[in-house]
Structures are given as C-alpha cells and as structure tokens.
Motif scaffolding. Structure first.
Motif, PDB file in Angstrom:
ATOM      1  N   VAL A 199     -27.507 -23.574 -19.522  1.00 48.29           N
ATOM      2  CA  VAL A 199     -27.868 -22.831 -18.460  1.00 48.29           C
ATOM      3  C   VAL A 199     -27.797 -21.538 -18.793  1.00 48.29           C
ATOM      4  O   VAL A 199     -26.761 -20.864 -19.375  1.00 48.29           O
ATOM      5  CB  VAL A 199     -26.744 -23.083 -17.337  1.00 48.29           C
ATOM      6  CG1 VAL A 199     -27.122 -22.009 -16.150  1.00 48.29           C
ATOM      7  CG2 VAL A 199     -26.810 -24.599 -16.777  1.00 48.29           C
ATOM      8  N   ARG A 200     -28.967 -20.820 -18.532  1.00 53.23           N
ATOM      9  CA  ARG A 200     -28.989 -19.320 -19.369  1.00 53.23           C
ATOM     10  C   ARG A 200     -28.727 -18.478 -18.290  1.00 53.23           C
ATOM     11  O   ARG A 200     -29.619 -18.548 -17.147  1.00 53.23           O
ATOM     12  CB  ARG A 200     -30.241 -19.101 -19.939  1.00 53.23           C
ATOM     13  CG  ARG A 200     -30.677 -17.700 -20.552  1.00 53.23           C
ATOM     14  CD  ARG A 200     -31.599 -17.684 -21.392  1.00 53.23           C
ATOM     15  NE  ARG A 200     -32.936 -17.402 -20.602  1.00 53.23           N
ATOM     16  CZ  ARG A 200     -34.125 -17.025 -20.849  1.00 53.23           C
ATOM     17  NH1 ARG A 200     -34.185 -16.768 -22.315  1.00 53.23           N
ATOM     18  NH2 ARG A 200     -34.967 -16.937 -20.246  1.00 53.23           N
ATOM     19  N   VAL A 256     -19.809 -21.427 -24.718  1.00 54.56           N
ATOM     20  CA  VAL A 256     -20.542 -20.347 -24.319  1.00 54.56           C
ATOM     21  C   VAL A 256     -21.112 -19.678 -25.495  1.00 54.56           C
ATOM     22  O   VAL A 256     -20.659 -19.649 -26.568  1.00 54.56           O
ATOM     23  CB  VAL A 256     -19.606 -19.215 -23.632  1.00 54.56           C
ATOM     24  CG1 VAL A 256     -20.194 -17.808 -23.474  1.00 54.56           C
ATOM     25  CG2 VAL A 256     -18.830 -19.628 -22.498  1.00 54.56           C
ATOM     26  N   THR A 257     -22.710 -19.421 -25.360  1.00 57.38           N
ATOM     27  CA  THR A 257     -23.177 -19.075 -26.637  1.00 57.38           C
ATOM     28  C   THR A 257     -24.038 -17.853 -26.394  1.00 57.38           C
ATOM     29  O   THR A 257     -24.730 -17.785 -25.182  1.00 57.38           O
ATOM     30  CB  THR A 257     -24.343 -20.334 -27.063  1.00 57.38           C
ATOM     31  OG1 THR A 257     -23.654 -21.522 -27.213  1.00 57.38           O
ATOM     32  CG2 THR A 257     -24.812 -19.747 -28.205  1.00 57.38           C
ATOM     33  N   VAL A 258     -23.890 -16.972 -27.202  1.00 59.40           N
ATOM     34  CA  VAL A 258     -24.466 -15.431 -27.261  1.00 59.40           C
ATOM     35  C   VAL A 258     -25.194 -15.305 -28.437  1.00 59.40           C
ATOM     36  O   VAL A 258     -24.411 -15.326 -29.580  1.00 59.40           O
ATOM     37  CB  VAL A 258     -23.646 -14.574 -26.771  1.00 59.40           C
ATOM     38  CG1 VAL A 258     -24.418 -13.119 -26.958  1.00 59.40           C
ATOM     39  CG2 VAL A 258     -22.861 -14.706 -25.670  1.00 59.40           C
ATOM     40  N   ARG A 267     -18.556 -20.234 -28.802  1.00 61.43           N
ATOM     41  CA  ARG A 267     -17.214 -20.334 -28.531  1.00 61.43           C
ATOM     42  C   ARG A 267     -16.684 -21.081 -27.246  1.00 61.43           C
ATOM     43  O   ARG A 267     -17.763 -21.036 -26.195  1.00 61.43           O
ATOM     44  CB  ARG A 267     -16.524 -18.750 -28.488  1.00 61.43           C
ATOM     45  CG  ARG A 267     -17.079 -17.818 -29.712  1.00 61.43           C
ATOM     46  CD  ARG A 267     -15.895 -17.961 -30.805  1.00 61.43           C
ATOM     47  NE  ARG A 267     -15.882 -17.186 -31.944  1.00 61.43           N
ATOM     48  CZ  ARG A 267     -16.628 -17.239 -32.791  1.00 61.43           C
ATOM     49  NH1 ARG A 267     -17.599 -18.327 -33.166  1.00 61.43           N
ATOM     50  NH2 ARG A 267     -16.788 -16.170 -33.801  1.00 61.43           N
ATOM     51  N   ARG A 268     -15.665 -21.399 -27.082  1.00 58.10           N
ATOM     52  CA  ARG A 268     -15.226 -21.658 -25.873  1.00 58.10           C
ATOM     53  C   ARG A 268     -14.803 -20.682 -24.952  1.00 58.10           C
ATOM     54  O   ARG A 268     -14.294 -19.515 -25.655  1.00 58.10           O
ATOM     55  CB  ARG A 268     -14.073 -22.765 -26.024  1.00 58.10           C
ATOM     56  CG  ARG A 268     -14.277 -24.025 -26.819  1.00 58.10           C
ATOM     57  CD  ARG A 268     -14.190 -25.049 -25.880  1.00 58.10           C
ATOM     58  NE  ARG A 268     -13.429 -25.414 -24.752  1.00 58.10           N
ATOM     59  CZ  ARG A 268     -14.173 -26.085 -23.874  1.00 58.10           C
ATOM     60  NH1 ARG A 268     -15.285 -26.776 -24.233  1.00 58.10           N
ATOM     61  NH2 ARG A 268     -13.666 -26.367 -22.691  1.00 58.10           N
ATOM     62  N   GLY A 269     -15.281 -20.720 -23.788  1.00 56.45           N
ATOM     63  CA  GLY A 269     -14.988 -19.594 -22.827  1.00 56.45           C
ATOM     64  C   GLY A 269     -14.508 -19.890 -21.471  1.00 56.45           C
ATOM     65  O   GLY A 269     -14.711 -20.945 -21.052  1.00 56.45           O
ATOM     66  N   ALA A 270     -14.456 -19.065 -20.657  1.00 56.45           N
ATOM     67  CA  ALA A 270     -13.865 -19.389 -19.259  1.00 56.45           C
ATOM     68  C   ALA A 270     -14.418 -18.128 -18.249  1.00 56.45           C
ATOM     69  O   ALA A 270     -14.265 -16.946 -18.741  1.00 56.45           O
ATOM     70  CB  ALA A 270     -12.256 -19.226 -18.882  1.00 56.45           C
ATOM     71  N   LEU A 318     -13.714 -12.164 -23.288  1.00 56.75           N
ATOM     72  CA  LEU A 318     -14.898 -12.775 -24.197  1.00 56.75           C
ATOM     73  C   LEU A 318     -15.391 -11.848 -25.106  1.00 56.75           C
ATOM     74  O   LEU A 318     -15.723 -12.326 -26.358  1.00 56.75           O
ATOM     75  CB  LEU A 318     -15.784 -13.275 -22.996  1.00 56.75           C
ATOM     76  CG  LEU A 318     -15.497 -14.331 -22.161  1.00 56.75           C
ATOM     77  CD1 LEU A 318     -16.240 -14.376 -20.936  1.00 56.75           C
ATOM     78  CD2 LEU A 318     -15.616 -15.583 -22.923  1.00 56.75           C
ATOM     79  N   LEU A 319     -15.374 -10.640 -24.699  1.00 55.60           N
ATOM     80  CA  LEU A 319     -16.052  -9.583 -25.977  1.00 55.60           C
ATOM     81  C   LEU A 319     -14.968  -9.849 -27.248  1.00 55.60           C
ATOM     82  O   LEU A 319     -15.676  -9.978 -28.412  1.00 55.60           O
ATOM     83  CB  LEU A 319     -16.102  -8.217 -25.354  1.00 55.60           C
ATOM     84  CG  LEU A 319     -16.980  -8.123 -24.338  1.00 55.60           C
ATOM     85  CD1 LEU A 319     -16.885  -6.549 -23.560  1.00 55.60           C
ATOM     86  CD2 LEU A 319     -18.672  -8.032 -24.860  1.00 55.60           C
ATOM     87  N   ARG A 320     -13.804  -9.878 -26.983  1.00 58.91           N
ATOM     88  CA  ARG A 320     -12.983  -9.976 -27.985  1.00 58.91           C
ATOM     89  C   ARG A 320     -13.044 -11.530 -28.673  1.00 58.91           C
ATOM     90  O   ARG A 320     -13.349 -11.309 -30.063  1.00 58.91           O
ATOM     91  CB  ARG A 320     -11.439  -9.867 -27.587  1.00 58.91           C
ATOM     92  CG  ARG A 320     -10.484  -9.991 -28.625  1.00 58.91           C
ATOM     93  CD  ARG A 320      -8.894  -9.815 -28.190  1.00 58.91           C
ATOM     94  NE  ARG A 320      -8.763  -8.551 -27.559  1.00 58.91           N
ATOM     95  CZ  ARG A 320      -8.434  -8.645 -26.215  1.00 58.91           C
ATOM     96  NH1 ARG A 320      -8.247  -9.942 -25.470  1.00 58.91           N
ATOM     97  NH2 ARG A 320      -8.231  -7.644 -25.375  1.00 58.91           N
TER      98      ARG A 320
END
Length: 186
Positions: A39-40, A94-96, A101-104, A122-124
């Motif tokens: 999902v983008r 989560v992919t950028v 990475r795993r994210g919330a 998330l930025l960190r």
C-alpha cells in the motif's frame, strides 16, 4: 500580509534572489499488508511530529489490504492545541526508497491536510538526514546511501510517478533494495 513564521534573513541575497516558496517534504511510503500486498501512501516527513500517523479517512480506504489496528490509549495534541484520541496503531513493514524497517503509525482524524506523517521516531529508525539546501533526504543501509527528492517539487509526482532515487555505494551490493536503481546503469 501575514506569514506563518517569522523570518530574519532579509539580508540573505541568496534567499531573496531565489524567491522560493517553501513546501513540505513529501515522499512515497510503502506499507506491507499481511499477504504481501503493498500500500503506497504519500507521506509528509515531519521531524516535529513525535509519532508516525495516518489520517483515519485514508486508513479506511486501505484497511482491507493491511493488518488490523491494535488498540492504542494515546491522545495526540495537534499543532492548534486540540487533543484527538487515536483510533489504534498500525504496525508492520514500512519501506521508503527501497529501505525497509518495522514501523508503527497512530491512526486518527487528522483533518485531511495530510495522508500520512512520517514523524521523528521513524525518521530516526530509517537514519534519515534532511538536507535543507537541496531539500532531499538521505537514508542509509550498510554502505548504500539513497538520496530521495522532495516529491512536492518533482514534476509528475502528483500524478503518481515515483522518481528514481539517487543511489551511491562503496563496497555494498544493491541487491535486496527493491525499487532502487543504480544510476550508473541508466
């Protein structure tokens, strides 16, 4: 004339010559669903936001493709001081820019001015560094660095195109970084 922030750089010839209108930094973020679907979402990168967030209206449109929300007891304070209760938290891959990475993300009624906030935690986690002069974000994984343009400034970004990230490498292989092309192979 009103401005949302004060400026003290009137003598800065570079800024006055450019007459650049400031825009938020935006980038595509991919959330992976439980069955591998992607999902983008178009995210505003906001190092002033203390959480990652998805607007509840946007989440409702894609919820069928993602894992269900987990309960959250968080109340979120908006920039205008209003407090909003979280509908729940989405957790997952989560992919950028090809880096995952795993994210919330807390899901709540954000008011529609953004779809997703990619906040400070998330930025960190993604080792993101915002270069304000060029308005790009660099992220690293091992020896590979991905430099992502601000989609608010890239022609065609609003049409759903995803500009290719600039990739630099030293000793690392680019294998395993989906969606990222080596610029030397153009």
């Amino acid at each position: 004339m009103f401005f949302s922030a004060y400026s003290t750089d009137d003598d800065n010839k570079e800024r006055n010559a450019a007459k650049t209108q400031e825009v938020p930094y935006k980038q595509w973020v991919i959330l992976q669903g439980p069955n591998g679907e992607n999902v983008r979402l178009n995210a505003v990168f906001d190092d002033g936001s203390m959480v990652g967030a998805i607007d509840s209206v946007i989440f409702a449109k894609v919820a069928h493709r993602l894992s269900p929300l987990k309960p959250s007891s968080r109340w979120l304070r908006m920039a205008n001081g209003v407090r909003v209760q979280s509908d729940g938290v989405w957790e997952g891959r989560v992919t950028v820019g090809g880096i995952a990475r795993r994210g919330a993300f807390e899901v709540f009624a954000g008011g529609g001015s953004w779809d997703m906030l990619f906040g400070k935690p998330l930025l960190r986690k993604f080792h993101a560094v915002h270069e304000y002069l060029t308005d790009t974000v660099a992220m690293s994984i091992g020896d590979v660095q991905v430099i992502l343009p601000n989609l608010s400034k890239v022609d065609g970004a609003s049409l759903g195109e995803n500009p290719v990230a600039q990739v630099t490498e030293s000793r690392a292989s680019l294998k395993g970084l989906p969606g990222v092309r080596d610029p030397s192979r153009r």
